[in-house]
Design a protein around this motif. Structure first.
Motif, PDB file in Angstrom:
ATOM      1  N   ARG A 198      75.414  71.389  -6.933  1.00  0.00           N
ATOM      2  CA  ARG A 198      75.419  71.138  -5.420  1.00  0.00           C
ATOM      3  C   ARG A 198      73.868  71.328  -5.096  1.00  0.00           C
ATOM      4  O   ARG A 198      73.467  70.394  -4.282  1.00  0.00           O
ATOM      5  CB  ARG A 198      76.500  71.713  -4.539  1.00  0.00           C
ATOM      6  CG  ARG A 198      77.731  71.162  -4.619  1.00  0.00           C
ATOM      7  CD  ARG A 198      79.077  71.459  -3.524  1.00  0.00           C
ATOM      8  NE  ARG A 198      78.879  72.980  -3.299  1.00  0.00           N
ATOM      9  CZ  ARG A 198      79.572  73.694  -3.907  1.00  0.00           C
ATOM     10  NH1 ARG A 198      80.336  73.313  -4.873  1.00  0.00           N
ATOM     11  NH2 ARG A 198      79.644  75.208  -3.921  1.00  0.00           N
TER      12      ARG A 198
ATOM     13  N   ASN B 245      79.206  74.959 -10.372  1.00  0.00           N
ATOM     14  CA  ASN B 245      79.422  73.772  -9.332  1.00  0.00           C
ATOM     15  C   ASN B 245      78.372  74.117  -8.246  1.00  0.00           C
ATOM     16  O   ASN B 245      77.940  73.181  -7.799  1.00  0.00           O
ATOM     17  CB  ASN B 245      80.847  74.137  -8.770  1.00  0.00           C
ATOM     18  CG  ASN B 245      81.862  72.952  -9.108  1.00  0.00           C
ATOM     19  OD1 ASN B 245      81.251  71.922  -9.957  1.00  0.00           O
ATOM     20  ND2 ASN B 245      83.151  73.153  -9.201  1.00  0.00           N
ATOM     21  N   LYS B 246      78.186  75.166  -7.645  1.00  0.00           N
ATOM     22  CA  LYS B 246      77.400  75.569  -6.584  1.00  0.00           C
ATOM     23  C   LYS B 246      75.861  75.117  -6.963  1.00  0.00           C
ATOM     24  O   LYS B 246      74.996  74.682  -6.026  1.00  0.00           O
ATOM     25  CB  LYS B 246      77.345  77.248  -6.332  1.00  0.00           C
ATOM     26  CG  LYS B 246      76.578  77.572  -5.186  1.00  0.00           C
ATOM     27  CD  LYS B 246      76.665  79.266  -4.796  1.00  0.00           C
ATOM     28  CE  LYS B 246      77.627  79.836  -5.672  1.00  0.00           C
ATOM     29  NZ  LYS B 246      77.289  81.283  -5.182  1.00  0.00           N
TER      30      LYS B 246
ATOM     31  N   ALA C 142      78.829  77.147 -17.715  1.00  0.00           N
ATOM     32  CA  ALA C 142      80.079  77.744 -17.030  1.00  0.00           C
ATOM     33  C   ALA C 142      80.875  78.716 -17.818  1.00  0.00           C
ATOM     34  O   ALA C 142      81.562  79.672 -17.297  1.00  0.00           O
ATOM     35  CB  ALA C 142      81.205  76.699 -17.156  1.00  0.00           C
TER      36      ALA C 142
ATOM     37  N   SER D 199      78.788  81.964 -16.935  1.00  0.00           N
ATOM     38  CA  SER D 199      78.926  82.558 -15.551  1.00  0.00           C
ATOM     39  C   SER D 199      79.953  82.098 -14.780  1.00  0.00           C
ATOM     40  O   SER D 199      80.223  82.428 -13.434  1.00  0.00           O
ATOM     41  CB  SER D 199      77.643  81.990 -14.852  1.00  0.00           C
ATOM     42  OG  SER D 199      77.574  80.802 -14.666  1.00  0.00           O
ATOM     43  N   GLY D 200      80.795  81.204 -15.153  1.00  0.00           N
ATOM     44  CA  GLY D 200      82.033  80.808 -14.315  1.00  0.00           C
ATOM     45  C   GLY D 200      81.730  79.355 -13.865  1.00  0.00           C
ATOM     46  O   GLY D 200      80.433  78.839 -13.503  1.00  0.00           O
ATOM     47  N   GLY D 201      82.891  78.616 -13.818  1.00  0.00           N
ATOM     48  CA  GLY D 201      82.677  77.035 -13.199  1.00  0.00           C
ATOM     49  C   GLY D 201      82.065  76.956 -11.828  1.00  0.00           C
ATOM     50  O   GLY D 201      81.423  75.880 -11.314  1.00  0.00           O
ATOM     51  N   GLY D 202      82.482  78.000 -10.886  1.00  0.00           N
ATOM     52  CA  GLY D 202      82.345  77.995  -9.480  1.00  0.00           C
ATOM     53  C   GLY D 202      80.527  78.068  -9.718  1.00  0.00           C
ATOM     54  O   GLY D 202      80.077  77.382  -8.602  1.00  0.00           O
ATOM     55  N   ASN D 203      80.157  78.919 -10.275  1.00  0.00           N
ATOM     56  CA  ASN D 203      78.562  79.279 -10.366  1.00  0.00           C
ATOM     57  C   ASN D 203      77.918  77.921 -10.526  1.00  0.00           C
ATOM     58  O   ASN D 203      76.958  77.574  -9.894  1.00  0.00           O
ATOM     59  CB  ASN D 203      78.030  80.163 -10.984  1.00  0.00           C
ATOM     60  CG  ASN D 203      78.346  81.859 -10.368  1.00  0.00           C
ATOM     61  OD1 ASN D 203      78.299  81.892  -9.329  1.00  0.00           O
ATOM     62  ND2 ASN D 203      78.728  82.751 -11.158  1.00  0.00           N
TER      63      ASN D 203
ATOM     64  N   GLN E 269      85.693  72.998 -19.597  1.00  0.00           N
ATOM     65  CA  GLN E 269      84.462  72.762 -18.897  1.00  0.00           C
ATOM     66  C   GLN E 269      83.480  71.784 -19.296  1.00  0.00           C
ATOM     67  O   GLN E 269      82.991  70.963 -18.378  1.00  0.00           O
ATOM     68  CB  GLN E 269      83.613  74.132 -19.069  1.00  0.00           C
ATOM     69  CG  GLN E 269      84.066  75.482 -18.678  1.00  0.00           C
ATOM     70  CD  GLN E 269      84.691  75.420 -17.230  1.00  0.00           C
ATOM     71  OE1 GLN E 269      83.993  74.713 -16.250  1.00  0.00           O
ATOM     72  NE2 GLN E 269      86.122  75.609 -17.230  1.00  0.00           N
TER      73      GLN E 269
ATOM     74  N   ARG F 106      85.099  68.797 -17.116  1.00  0.00           N
ATOM     75  CA  ARG F 106      84.611  69.227 -15.774  1.00  0.00           C
ATOM     76  C   ARG F 106      83.252  68.492 -15.580  1.00  0.00           C
ATOM     77  O   ARG F 106      83.200  67.790 -14.516  1.00  0.00           O
ATOM     78  CB  ARG F 106      85.003  70.479 -15.315  1.00  0.00           C
ATOM     79  CG  ARG F 106      84.673  70.857 -13.985  1.00  0.00           C
ATOM     80  CD  ARG F 106      84.739  72.272 -13.964  1.00  0.00           C
ATOM     81  NE  ARG F 106      84.782  72.646 -12.546  1.00  0.00           N
ATOM     82  CZ  ARG F 106      84.984  73.847 -12.188  1.00  0.00           C
ATOM     83  NH1 ARG F 106      85.219  75.107 -13.122  1.00  0.00           N
ATOM     84  NH2 ARG F 106      84.783  74.336 -11.064  1.00  0.00           N
TER      85      ARG F 106
END
Length: 189
Positions: A55, A51-52, A42, A45-49, A29, A32
């Motif tokens: 953004r 990333n969102k 990350a 809560s996870g890399g997707g959260n 992470q 990343r």
């Protein structure tokens, strides 16, 4: 991250294996996101959260995107930072660590290849089942299942010689005793 989870073993509960997996995940992470607060977010809560949130907040600064993260993660990173601070500076705040008993601190590791239950280990070493469980939390049912690759057993150093002298070493390829009630697979302990 390679941790075994089934009806008898949950390696997420093993402090050594789970820490290694967590460090590999955090390192991934960090590569990343390029900073530790986002890597820690990350992890929570996870890399997707993350990333969102990056953004939506148009920033890679945790403090600027914090409001776009799940509530638990908004608090997790500051709590992590606070815990790290306390670990480094506990003495400056009149905090005194409490250490576990010596049997939980001074340990050694061996591999076993055949089934062995914690009652056998207790009878041989004089350790309480509670101590054996505390040192080997990944075994869910108070026994270590057979494995051709071997399973790790952690015991206090003071009893490891007793254990190893009674049960054969993995490299001796000799069986000294069949585990209670379980079929001997012919593999060494």
């Amino acid at each position: 991250y390679g941790l075994r989870i089934d009806e008898t073993i949950d390696e997420r509960r093993d402090p050594h294996l789970s820490t290694d997996a967590a460090m590999r995940y955090l390192q991934r992470q960090y590569k990343r996101f390029g900073n530790w607060p986002l890597a820690i977010a990350a992890y929570n809560s996870g890399g997707g959260n993350v990333n969102k949130a990056v953004r939506r907040g148009r920033s890679k600064n945790f403090w600027k995107i914090r409001k776009y993260l799940p509530r638990e993660t908004r608090n997790y990173v500051p709590a992590y930072i606070a815990a790290a601070y306390l670990l480094q500076n506990y003495d400056q705040h009149n905090l005194n660590p409490s250490y576990p008993e010596m049997d939980l601190q001074l340990t050694d590791v061996t591999k076993v290849y055949d089934d062995i239950d914690f009652n056998q280990i207790s009878a041989l070493t004089g350790l309480s089942i509670t101590t054996i469980q505390a040192l080997n939390p990944s075994y869910k049912r108070d026994y270590i299942p057979a494995s051709t690759k071997g399973q790790y057993l952690i015991l206090p150093k003071r009893v490891m010689n007793d254990f190893n002298s009674y049960f054969s070493r993995p490299d001796s390829r000799k069986i000294n005793r069949r585990p209670s009630g379980r079929k001997n697979s012919g593999r060494p302990l």
